[in-house]
Design a protein around this motif. Structure first.
Motif, mmCIF file in Angstrom:
data_model
loop_
_atom_site.group_PDB
_atom_site.id
_atom_site.type_symbol
_atom_site.label_atom_id
_atom_site.label_comp_id
_atom_site.label_asym_id
_atom_site.label_seq_id
_atom_site.Cartn_x
_atom_site.Cartn_y
_atom_site.Cartn_z
ATOM 1 N N VAL A 1 -0.590 -1.963 4.052
ATOM 2 C CA VAL A 1 -0.748 -1.334 2.746
ATOM 3 C C VAL A 1 -1.507 -2.297 1.846
ATOM 4 C CG1 VAL A 1 0.439 -0.398 0.733
ATOM 5 C CG2 VAL A 1 1.378 -0.047 3.028
ATOM 6 N N ARG A 2 -2.537 -1.825 1.204
ATOM 7 C CA ARG A 2 -3.345 -2.689 0.365
ATOM 8 C C ARG A 2 -2.777 -2.717 -1.043
ATOM 9 N NH1 ARG A 2 -7.705 -2.141 -2.939
ATOM 10 N NH2 ARG A 2 -9.125 -3.912 -3.060
ATOM 11 N N CYS A 3 -2.577 -3.925 -1.556
ATOM 12 C CA CYS A 3 -2.053 -4.073 -2.902
ATOM 13 C C CYS A 3 -3.134 -3.678 -3.906
ATOM 14 C CB CYS A 3 -1.614 -5.517 -3.129
ATOM 15 S SG CYS A 3 -0.867 -5.774 -4.744
ATOM 16 N N GLU A 4 -2.751 -2.880 -4.863
ATOM 17 C CA GLU A 4 -3.733 -2.369 -5.805
ATOM 18 C C GLU A 4 -4.242 -3.467 -6.739
ATOM 19 O OE1 GLU A 4 -1.666 0.680 -7.741
ATOM 20 O OE2 GLU A 4 -1.470 1.943 -5.957
ATOM 21 N N ARG A 5 -3.406 -4.443 -7.052
ATOM 22 C CA ARG A 5 -3.778 -5.449 -8.058
ATOM 23 C C ARG A 5 -4.388 -6.687 -7.437
ATOM 24 N NH1 ARG A 5 0.945 -5.142 -12.658
ATOM 25 N NH2 ARG A 5 1.019 -2.890 -12.765
ATOM 26 N N CYS A 6 -3.727 -7.231 -6.410
ATOM 27 C CA CYS A 6 -4.281 -8.459 -5.827
ATOM 28 C C CYS A 6 -5.178 -8.181 -4.634
ATOM 29 C CB CYS A 6 -3.188 -9.453 -5.464
ATOM 30 S SG CYS A 6 -1.622 -8.754 -5.065
ATOM 31 N N GLY A 7 -5.060 -7.016 -4.055
ATOM 32 C CA GLY A 7 -5.967 -6.660 -2.988
ATOM 33 C C GLY A 7 -5.566 -7.176 -1.627
ATOM 34 N N ILE A 8 -4.442 -7.869 -1.527
ATOM 35 C CA ILE A 8 -4.021 -8.350 -0.227
ATOM 36 C C ILE A 8 -3.423 -7.205 0.567
ATOM 37 C CG2 ILE A 8 -3.599 -10.672 -1.085
ATOM 38 C CD1 ILE A 8 -0.617 -10.009 -1.072
ATOM 39 N N ARG A 9 -3.404 -7.370 1.877
ATOM 40 C CA ARG A 9 -2.850 -6.338 2.745
ATOM 41 C C ARG A 9 -1.471 -6.761 3.224
ATOM 42 N NH1 ARG A 9 -8.335 -5.008 6.126
ATOM 43 N NH2 ARG A 9 -9.437 -4.009 4.420
ATOM 44 N N ILE A 10 -0.518 -5.879 3.040
ATOM 45 C CA ILE A 10 0.878 -6.184 3.330
ATOM 46 C C ILE A 10 1.398 -5.205 4.382
ATOM 47 C CG2 ILE A 10 3.138 -6.557 2.284
ATOM 48 C CD1 ILE A 10 1.643 -6.389 -0.457
ATOM 49 N N PRO A 11 2.119 -5.709 5.386
ATOM 50 C CA PRO A 11 2.776 -4.799 6.338
ATOM 51 C C PRO A 11 3.698 -3.838 5.596
ATOM 52 C CG PRO A 11 2.850 -7.038 7.164
ATOM 53 C CD PRO A 11 2.285 -7.108 5.763
ATOM 54 N N ALA A 12 3.689 -2.595 6.026
ATOM 55 C CA ALA A 12 4.397 -1.543 5.289
ATOM 56 C C ALA A 12 5.862 -1.893 5.059
ATOM 57 C CB ALA A 12 4.286 -0.226 6.037
ATOM 58 N N SER A 13 6.484 -2.559 6.016
ATOM 59 C CA SER A 13 7.916 -2.834 5.887
ATOM 60 C C SER A 13 8.189 -3.988 4.937
ATOM 61 C CB SER A 13 8.523 -3.146 7.260
ATOM 62 O OG SER A 13 7.956 -4.338 7.769
ATOM 63 N N GLN A 14 7.139 -4.754 4.560
ATOM 64 C CA GLN A 14 7.351 -5.931 3.717
ATOM 65 C C GLN A 14 6.746 -5.773 2.336
ATOM 66 O OE1 GLN A 14 6.115 -9.444 5.771
ATOM 67 N NE2 GLN A 14 7.056 -8.838 7.680
ATOM 68 N N VAL A 15 6.308 -4.562 2.022
ATOM 69 C CA VAL A 15 5.644 -4.347 0.731
ATOM 70 C C VAL A 15 6.569 -4.733 -0.422
ATOM 71 C CG1 VAL A 15 4.790 -2.578 -0.826
ATOM 72 C CG2 VAL A 15 4.061 -2.592 1.550
ATOM 73 N N ALA A 16 7.813 -4.249 -0.373
ATOM 74 C CA ALA A 16 8.735 -4.507 -1.475
ATOM 75 C C ALA A 16 8.978 -6.003 -1.639
ATOM 76 C CB ALA A 16 10.051 -3.776 -1.224
ATOM 77 N N ALA A 17 9.202 -6.703 -0.533
ATOM 78 C CA ALA A 17 9.507 -8.132 -0.601
ATOM 79 C C ALA A 17 8.309 -8.919 -1.115
ATOM 80 C CB ALA A 17 9.923 -8.634 0.783
ATOM 81 N N VAL A 18 7.120 -8.581 -0.625
ATOM 82 C CA VAL A 18 5.932 -9.327 -1.046
ATOM 83 C C VAL A 18 5.625 -9.060 -2.514
ATOM 84 C CG1 VAL A 18 3.446 -9.543 -0.722
ATOM 85 C CG2 VAL A 18 4.947 -9.406 1.263
ATOM 86 N N ARG A 19 5.749 -7.828 -2.932
ATOM 87 C CA ARG A 19 5.434 -7.507 -4.325
ATOM 88 C C ARG A 19 6.437 -8.134 -5.285
ATOM 89 N NH1 ARG A 19 3.176 -1.281 -4.391
ATOM 90 N NH2 ARG A 19 1.154 -1.795 -3.528
ATOM 91 N N ALA A 20 7.664 -8.315 -4.820
ATOM 92 C CA ALA A 20 8.676 -8.946 -5.667
ATOM 93 C C ALA A 20 8.289 -10.394 -5.960
ATOM 94 C CB ALA A 20 10.043 -8.882 -4.994
ATOM 95 N N ASN A 21 7.601 -11.025 -5.016
ATOM 96 C CA ASN A 21 7.206 -12.417 -5.190
ATOM 97 C C ASN A 21 5.774 -12.551 -5.701
ATOM 98 O OD1 ASN A 21 9.684 -13.360 -4.222
ATOM 99 N ND2 ASN A 21 8.992 -13.160 -2.122
ATOM 100 N N CYS A 22 5.134 -11.436 -5.939
ATOM 101 C CA CYS A 22 3.734 -11.475 -6.329
ATOM 102 C C CYS A 22 3.631 -11.481 -7.856
ATOM 103 C CB CYS A 22 2.999 -10.264 -5.742
ATOM 104 S SG CYS A 22 1.260 -10.232 -6.180
ATOM 105 N N ARG A 23 2.988 -12.491 -8.393
ATOM 106 C CA ARG A 23 2.852 -12.574 -9.846
ATOM 107 C C ARG A 23 2.084 -11.383 -10.404
ATOM 108 N NH1 ARG A 23 1.148 -18.686 -11.528
ATOM 109 N NH2 ARG A 23 3.033 -19.761 -10.880
ATOM 110 N N GLN A 24 1.015 -11.072 -9.764
ATOM 111 C CA GLN A 24 0.139 -10.038 -10.298
ATOM 112 C C GLN A 24 0.758 -8.655 -10.191
ATOM 113 O OE1 GLN A 24 -3.529 -10.530 -8.255
ATOM 114 N NE2 GLN A 24 -3.894 -12.575 -9.037
ATOM 115 N N CYS A 25 1.704 -8.502 -9.275
ATOM 116 C CA CYS A 25 2.329 -7.209 -9.100
ATOM 117 C C CYS A 25 3.614 -7.091 -9.925
ATOM 118 C CB CYS A 25 2.662 -6.958 -7.636
ATOM 119 S SG CYS A 25 1.222 -6.887 -6.610
ATOM 120 N N GLY A 26 4.116 -8.217 -10.401
ATOM 121 C CA GLY A 26 5.363 -8.172 -11.147
ATOM 122 C C GLY A 26 5.191 -7.397 -12.449
ATOM 123 N N ASP A 27 6.292 -6.816 -12.895
ATOM 124 C CA ASP A 27 6.241 -6.050 -14.130
ATOM 125 C C ASP A 27 6.107 -6.970 -15.329
ATOM 126 O OD1 ASP A 27 6.431 -3.694 -12.822
ATOM 127 O OD2 ASP A 27 8.631 -3.723 -12.821
ATOM 128 N N GLY A 28 5.356 -6.531 -16.334
ATOM 129 C CA GLY A 28 5.277 -7.269 -17.597
ATOM 130 C C GLY A 28 4.374 -8.469 -17.554
#
Ligand SMILES: [Zn+2]
Length: 75
Positions: free
Chosen positions: A44-71
């Protein structure tokens, strides 16, 4: 007569052994070990940082991603 029965019994046993051997040959090398998926996971391609994340790890990676974090925008 007994000889024929004996030969039939031998053939039957040999057939059973052959079937077992074929079953082992089939399931042996092709079966992947437990916990290992032969097929690559969908990325799954991240909309903000553009990295590609395995579908099962999207939630975990986005939780640690600054650019994907809320606010957190800009920077
Ligand atoms: Zn991201």
């Amino acid at each position: 007569m007994i000889r024929i029965l004996f030969l039939a019994l031998l053939a039957f046993i040999a057939w059973q052994l052959l079937r077992r051997w074929f079953a082992q040959q089939r399931s042996g090398p092709q079966a992947p070990p437990p916990g290992f998926s032969a097929e690559p996971e969908a990325l799954v391609r991240c909309e903000r940082c553009g990295i590609r994340i395995p579908a099962s790890q999207v939630a975990a990676v986005r939780a640690n991603c600054r650019q994907c974090g809320d606010g957190q925008q800009g920077g």
